[in-house]
Design a protein around this motif. Structure first.
Motif: not given
Length: 284
Positions: A163-171
């Motif tokens: 979730l953290e990797g996805l969220s940083e990339s998404f942001a």
């Protein structure tokens, strides 16, 4: 961006723990809430205390993608806009890698990762295309374990890392003109019912009974007293949602900050020791 008061929040997993206390905090501060959970009856007391002008209780299982879309639509129709999404629904699996069944391990990801991903996608779409003017805050309720893993709970850890990797990339992919901010809230150990109602357990694999994973199981099964005050924590999260430029990561709790500092120091030591090994690896 500047929010018009009162703000409208969309909260998942609002039956217990951070989700319920966040719902109460938002309501106390005069904002409006679409509170979602699998069993709406668990918020009957709040529904009675606050009118539907301020609180809308909706049934949602985040593993049901279509229901996520429908629930956002219901909330948006009721309140007119959605300003803040607190992406909180999740649960833990206390099991080592070899001791967990594939079914149990995948179930954690269905809720903690894929459920959160689908909520995130609809939140961003709503902020960009439905809100007038566009904009919003997406708060991902992660964990200290999303950056500093412990033994004995690897699939929960992995779901939070994902979730953290996805969220940083998404942001990093968002157009600044959309006025959308994503922040990872990373709580340490706070006093919630995660150790009772929101945690599955399995027997420790025989090969690990003398190792830290087994010790970790015994520690959590003893329902240890932790120092984090969740009611104070949600007030901090509420304040983070109001920051004009919130950080992508927000460590929450002294234990979380201590763990992060140790992890960063360990990584720095490794880079200092072995960084030169990469100096000659570029293609000439």
């Amino acid at each position: 961006m500047t929010f018009k008061a009162p703000r409208v929040w969309f909260i998942t997993g609002s039956s217990t723990g951070f989700g319920r206390l966040m719902t109460q905090c938002v309501l106390r501060n005069g904002d409006k809430v679409a509170a979602t959970l699998r069993n709406p009856a668990m918020l009957a007391d709040l529904a009675e205390e606050f009118g539907t002008d301020q609180l809308l209780v909706l049934k949602l299982d985040v593993t049901n993608h279509q229901r996520i879309l429908d629930t956002f639509a219901e909330a948006g129709k009721h309140f007119g806009r959605i300003d803040v999404v607190f992406n909180n629904a999740g649960y833990a699996l206390l099991a080592d890698v070899e001791g967990a069944t594939d079914e149990a391990a995948r179930a954690v990801f269905e809720v903690n990762f894929w459920g959160a991903v689908n909520v995130s996608k609809e939140a961003v779409r709503w902020f960009r295309e439905e809100n007038k003017p566009s904009g919003g805050r997406l708060l991902q309720n992660s964990s200290v374990l999303g950056f500093t893993p412990d033994a004995g709970i690897p699939f929960y850890v992995a779901s939070k890392f994902a979730l953290e990797g996805l969220s940083e990339s998404f942001a990093s992919s968002l157009d600044p003109a959309w006025n959308i901010k994503i922040s990872l809230i990373e709580p340490g150990w706070f006093r919630t019912d995660v150790l009772s109602s929101n945690m599955d357990r399995s027997q420790v694999h025989p090969a690990y009974v003398h190792l830290p994973a087994a010790t970790y199981h015994k520690h959590l099964e003893g329902n240890p007293l932790v120092r984090g005050d969740t009611e104070k924590a949600v007030e901090v999260i509420y304040a983070v949602a109001d920051l004009p430029d919130p950080p992508i990561r927000f460590p929450l709790g002294r234990d979380c900050n201590e763990s992060f500092r140790k992890q960063i120091a360990n990584l720095t030591t490794i880079m200092d020791q072995y960084g030169s090994w990469s100096d000659e690896l570029d293609v000439e």
